[in-house]
Design a protein around this motif. Structure first.
Motif, short mmCIF file in Angstrom:
data_model
loop_
_atom_site.label_atom_id
_atom_site.label_comp_id
_atom_site.label_asym_id
_atom_site.label_seq_id
_atom_site.Cartn_x
_atom_site.Cartn_y
_atom_site.Cartn_z
N VAL A 88 0.87 -1.17 0.00
CA VAL A 88 0.00 0.00 0.00
C VAL A 88 0.91 1.22 0.00
O VAL A 88 1.75 1.39 0.89
CB VAL A 88 -0.95 0.02 1.22
CG1 VAL A 88 -1.82 1.27 1.20
CG2 VAL A 88 -1.81 -1.24 1.24
N VAL A 89 0.73 2.08 -1.01
CA VAL A 89 1.63 3.20 -1.24
C VAL A 89 0.87 4.51 -1.03
O VAL A 89 -0.15 4.75 -1.68
CB VAL A 89 2.18 3.15 -2.68
CG1 VAL A 89 3.06 4.36 -2.97
CG2 VAL A 89 2.96 1.86 -2.91
N LEU A 90 1.35 5.33 -0.11
CA LEU A 90 0.77 6.65 0.13
C LEU A 90 1.48 7.64 -0.78
O LEU A 90 2.70 7.83 -0.68
CB LEU A 90 0.94 7.06 1.59
CG LEU A 90 0.43 6.06 2.64
CD1 LEU A 90 0.72 6.57 4.04
CD2 LEU A 90 -1.05 5.80 2.45
N ALA A 91 0.73 8.25 -1.68
CA ALA A 91 1.32 9.18 -2.65
C ALA A 91 0.55 10.49 -2.60
O ALA A 91 -0.33 10.75 -3.42
CB ALA A 91 1.30 8.57 -4.05
N GLY A 92 0.85 11.28 -1.58
CA GLY A 92 0.12 12.52 -1.39
C GLY A 92 -1.24 12.28 -0.78
O GLY A 92 -2.18 13.03 -1.03
N PHE A 93 -1.35 11.25 0.04
CA PHE A 93 -2.59 10.97 0.76
C PHE A 93 -2.55 11.79 2.04
O PHE A 93 -1.77 11.51 2.93
CB PHE A 93 -2.70 9.47 1.06
CG PHE A 93 -4.03 9.06 1.63
CD1 PHE A 93 -5.18 9.16 0.86
CD2 PHE A 93 -4.14 8.57 2.91
CE1 PHE A 93 -6.41 8.77 1.37
CE2 PHE A 93 -5.36 8.17 3.44
CZ PHE A 93 -6.50 8.28 2.66
N MET A 94 -3.40 12.80 2.09
CA MET A 94 -3.29 13.81 3.15
C MET A 94 -4.17 13.50 4.36
O MET A 94 -4.99 14.29 4.78
CB MET A 94 -3.62 15.20 2.58
CG MET A 94 -2.71 15.61 1.43
SD MET A 94 -0.94 15.52 1.81
CE MET A 94 -0.78 16.88 2.96
N GLY A 107 4.94 -3.19 7.47
CA GLY A 107 5.92 -3.72 6.53
C GLY A 107 5.48 -3.65 5.08
O GLY A 107 6.27 -3.91 4.17
N ARG A 108 4.21 -3.27 4.85
CA ARG A 108 3.68 -3.19 3.48
C ARG A 108 3.12 -1.81 3.16
O ARG A 108 2.44 -1.63 2.16
CB ARG A 108 2.56 -4.22 3.28
CG ARG A 108 2.97 -5.65 3.52
CD ARG A 108 1.83 -6.62 3.22
NE ARG A 108 0.70 -6.43 4.13
CZ ARG A 108 -0.57 -6.50 3.76
NH1 ARG A 108 -0.90 -6.73 2.51
NH2 ARG A 108 -1.54 -6.35 4.64
N GLN A 143 9.08 3.50 5.33
CA GLN A 143 7.99 2.66 5.78
C GLN A 143 7.19 3.44 6.79
O GLN A 143 7.74 4.23 7.56
CB GLN A 143 8.50 1.36 6.38
CG GLN A 143 9.05 0.41 5.34
CD GLN A 143 9.38 -0.95 5.91
OE1 GLN A 143 9.65 -1.09 7.10
NE2 GLN A 143 9.39 -1.95 5.06
N VAL A 144 5.88 3.23 6.79
CA VAL A 144 5.01 3.95 7.70
C VAL A 144 4.92 3.20 9.03
O VAL A 144 4.73 1.99 9.06
CB VAL A 144 3.61 4.13 7.09
CG1 VAL A 144 2.67 4.83 8.08
CG2 VAL A 144 3.71 4.92 5.79
N THR A 145 5.07 3.96 10.10
CA THR A 145 4.87 3.45 11.45
C THR A 145 3.80 4.34 12.11
O THR A 145 3.40 5.35 11.54
CB THR A 145 6.17 3.48 12.28
OG1 THR A 145 6.61 4.84 12.37
CG2 THR A 145 7.25 2.62 11.63
N ALA A 146 3.41 3.97 13.31
CA ALA A 146 2.37 4.73 14.00
C ALA A 146 2.81 6.15 14.31
O ALA A 146 2.00 7.05 14.43
CB ALA A 146 1.95 4.01 15.28
N GLU A 147 4.12 6.38 14.43
CA GLU A 147 4.63 7.72 14.68
C GLU A 147 4.89 8.41 13.35
O GLU A 147 5.54 7.84 12.46
CB GLU A 147 5.91 7.66 15.52
CG GLU A 147 6.33 8.99 16.06
CD GLU A 147 7.55 8.91 16.97
OE1 GLU A 147 8.12 9.98 17.25
OE2 GLU A 147 7.92 7.81 17.39
N LEU A 148 4.40 9.62 13.19
CA LEU A 148 4.44 10.35 11.93
C LEU A 148 5.86 10.57 11.42
O LEU A 148 6.70 11.14 12.13
CB LEU A 148 3.72 11.69 12.09
CG LEU A 148 3.54 12.53 10.84
CD1 LEU A 148 2.60 11.82 9.87
CD2 LEU A 148 3.00 13.90 11.20
#
Length: 193
Positions: A88-94, A107-108, A143-148
């Motif tokens: 899952v790729v965040l590409a300017g998802f605000m 991890g994804r 990679q995205v974690t719970a912390e911004l």
């Protein structure tokens, strides 16, 4: 096939860069991967037009129709899961995502941020870099974690801060590098999955 779902909120230039790279580099054949859906929280997101033109499924889920961030994220995850994503790729998802959503895709889930993380997390990164007197700025895929904006760094590109730069001129130079490193980072991830 490894399915990629991309989330956008606006013009989707990074999404378009990833889709073009996938097409030009034949990710389906080389890596068994394809972009299967583009999801936006805004019906007027310009990137949805590009995705439709490429024959990619598009979905809109307006966050304003939900009583809480958790309710929106639960509905978003259900929508994403219909596409069986490997990534899952965040590409300017605000939208700031809830810890539960982030954990579901641990991890994804990847994001791009217009600074050389760990510097200048959050918003207004270009102006903050100029105000701090930085000689260099840049962009980070992580990679995205719970912390911004603090997840493991996957790729970075450095851009000089030039005399007389404004936030807008610096942002434009950074954006050209975003379009280079985001497809590269996504390709590297899918080749490892």
């Amino acid at each position: 096939m490894k399915n990629i779902v991309i989330l956008i909120s606006g013009g989707g230039s990074n999404m378009a860069a990833i889709v073009r790279a996938a097409q030009q580099e034949n990710w389906a054949q080389r890596h068994g991967a394809r972009v299967v859906a583009v999801v936006s929280n805004r019906a007027d997101a310009g990137g949805l037009v590009f995705a439709k033109e490429q024959g990619i499924a598009t979905e809109v889920l307006d966050h304003k129709g939900f009583a809480s961030r958790e309710a929106f994220d639960e509905a978003l995850a259900a929508l994403i899961d219909r596409h069986a994503p490997a990534l899952v790729v965040l590409a300017g998802f605000m939208r700031i995502l809830t810890p539960g959503f982030v954990a579901r895709y641990a991890g994804r889930l990847v994001n791009i941020h217009p600074s050389l993380l760990p510097a200048f997390t959050g918003l207004h990164t270009h102006q903050r870099a100029i105000d701090a007197g930085c000689k260099f700025a840049g962009v980070t895929v992580h990679q995205v974690t719970a912390e911004l904006d603090v997840g493991p760094i996957l790729d970075q590109a450095v851009v000089p801060v030039l005399p007389g730069d404004t936030a807008e001129t610096l942002a434009a130079r950074v954006l050209t590098q975003e379009h280079v490193i985001y497809p590269r980072a996504v390709r590297a991830l899918i080749s490892q999955i």
